[in-house]
Design an enzyme around this catalytic site. Structure first.
Site, short mmCIF file in Angstrom:
data_model
loop_
_atom_site.label_atom_id
_atom_site.label_comp_id
_atom_site.label_asym_id
_atom_site.label_seq_id
_atom_site.Cartn_x
_atom_site.Cartn_y
_atom_site.Cartn_z
N GLU A 41 0.83 -1.21 0.00
CA GLU A 41 0.00 0.00 0.00
C GLU A 41 0.86 1.26 0.00
O GLU A 41 0.56 2.22 -0.70
CB GLU A 41 -0.94 0.00 1.22
N TYR A 67 -6.52 5.94 4.96
CA TYR A 67 -6.59 5.05 3.81
C TYR A 67 -5.77 3.78 4.05
O TYR A 67 -6.25 2.65 3.87
CB TYR A 67 -6.10 5.77 2.54
N ASP A 109 -9.44 6.27 -1.96
CA ASP A 109 -8.37 7.01 -2.63
C ASP A 109 -8.99 7.74 -3.83
O ASP A 109 -10.22 7.74 -3.99
CB ASP A 109 -7.21 6.07 -3.04
N CYS A 149 -13.27 2.81 -15.17
CA CYS A 149 -13.85 4.09 -14.72
C CYS A 149 -12.72 5.10 -14.54
O CYS A 149 -12.48 5.61 -13.46
CB CYS A 149 -14.64 3.89 -13.43
N CYS A 175 -17.49 3.32 -20.27
CA CYS A 175 -18.81 2.99 -19.71
C CYS A 175 -19.50 1.84 -20.45
O CYS A 175 -20.18 1.03 -19.84
CB CYS A 175 -19.70 4.22 -19.73
N CYS A 218 -18.59 -1.35 -19.02
CA CYS A 218 -18.50 -1.36 -17.55
C CYS A 218 -19.60 -2.25 -16.96
O CYS A 218 -20.75 -2.18 -17.40
CB CYS A 218 -18.65 0.06 -17.03
N CYS A 276 -25.26 2.68 -12.90
CA CYS A 276 -24.50 3.89 -12.61
C CYS A 276 -25.23 5.14 -13.10
O CYS A 276 -25.77 5.16 -14.20
CB CYS A 276 -23.14 3.79 -13.28
S1 SF4 Z 1 -20.70 3.30 -16.07
FE1 SF4 Z 1 -20.25 4.54 -14.24
S2 SF4 Z 1 -18.83 3.27 -13.04
FE2 SF4 Z 1 -18.86 2.47 -15.12
S3 SF4 Z 1 -17.17 3.49 -16.18
FE3 SF4 Z 1 -19.00 4.70 -16.58
S4 SF4 Z 1 -19.00 6.28 -14.96
FE4 SF4 Z 1 -17.59 4.66 -14.31
#
Ligand code: SF4
Length: 269
Positions: free
Chosen positions: A37, A120, A138, A184, A191, A194, A200
């Site tokens: 870390e 953290y 973070d 992300c 996205c 994702c 999201c």
């Molecule tokens: S859908 Fe949301 S969590 Fe996924 S990459 Fe896009 S902004 Fe990030």
């Protein structure tokens, strides 16, 4: 706001399939995790891996590090930069030996009582070594959580503790880090590929890109053909190497190509 349980299950399922294979994920030794870390705070993963192994070979335990001189620690840190981190690690080792018999304590408040360990890092050791369901925030995690749950980045700490799944804190925190580091991203988040796309509330600039009309359609078709040609001749190509990565993302959403969690495109299998 996204529904917490659905976000948890989508992210954990993605992590089970896509987790990065990092050496510090194969240990629960609190000291080895602390070293990772601290190294990762200002240094990239691929540079940290060999240094982490070398450090643990040189100083296998907190006691070994505490017995060494501060100069030894600084010498062993060579190549990582931000050398004060070596001084901090050495001081933590000395305090842990003096006050905890050479062990690291288990709770966030006790860990934070060690000079040089912030919230953290305390969360990382408590969670990754002792499997406690505590949050750690973070820059990457703050970005992911603020996008997914549509909260101000400054409000993420409050939220972060509430959304850790009690039975899967380890995987949850590692998954948030992987998602922030790979899909992300701060700029041009991926996205369309994702796992949290459906849940999201955050940006999806590529998904919002409307197909252009007329002549551009022709050039888009042309580009799609060129992309497929390139992928027929190369096993994989980094997404950043495409002039129009959003077209590749769209092709991934359509099932023509696959984009790996570390940002490479290949023909769909
Ligand atoms: S859908 Fe949301 S969590 Fe996924 S990459 Fe896009 S902004 Fe990030």
């Amino acid at each position: 706001m996204a529904e917490v349980a659905r976000v948890q299950s989508a992210l954990l399922e993605w992590y089970a399939r896509q987790a990065r294979d990092l050496p510090w994920r194969r240990t629960r030794d609190p000291y080895a995790i602390l070293v990772a870390e601290v190294m990762l705070q200002q240094t990239q993963v691929d540079r940290v891996i060999p240094k982490w192994h070398a450090w643990l070979q040189r100083f296998p335990s907190l006691a070994d590090l505490a017995q060494a001189t501060r100069a030894d620690a600084i010498r062993a840190w060579q190549g990582l930069g931000y050398n004060l981190r070596a001084v901090r690690l050495h001081a933590i080792a000395c305090q842990a030996v003096a006050e905890y018999g050479g062990e690291l304590p288990r709770t966030v408040p006790e860990l934070m009582a060690l000079k040089g360990i912030g919230r953290y890092t305390a969360g990382a050791v408590a969670c990754f070594a002792y499997e406690q369901p505590v949050a750690m925030v973070d820059t990457n995690v703050r970005r992911v959580l603020s996008r997914v749950f549509e909260v101000e980045p400054s409000d993420v700490e409050k939220l972060a503790d509430q959304v850790v799944p009690p039975a899967a804190g380890y995987a949850w925190n590692q998954a948030l880090m992987d998602l922030g580091a790979t899909l992300c991203r701060a700029k041009r988040p991926l996205c369309l590929v994702c796992p949290l796309l459906a849940e999201c509330g955050g940006p999806r600039p590529s998904a919002r890109t409307k197909p252009a009309a007329g002549a551009f359609q022709g050039s888009r078709r042309f580009l799609r053909g060129r992309i497929l040609d390139a992928l027929r001749h190369h096993e994989r190509i980094a997404l950043v190497d495409f002039g129009e990565p959003e077209i590749v993302e769209r092709m991934a959403a359509e099932g023509l190509v696959e984009i790996s969690f570390d940002g490479y495109a290949r023909l769909a299998l």
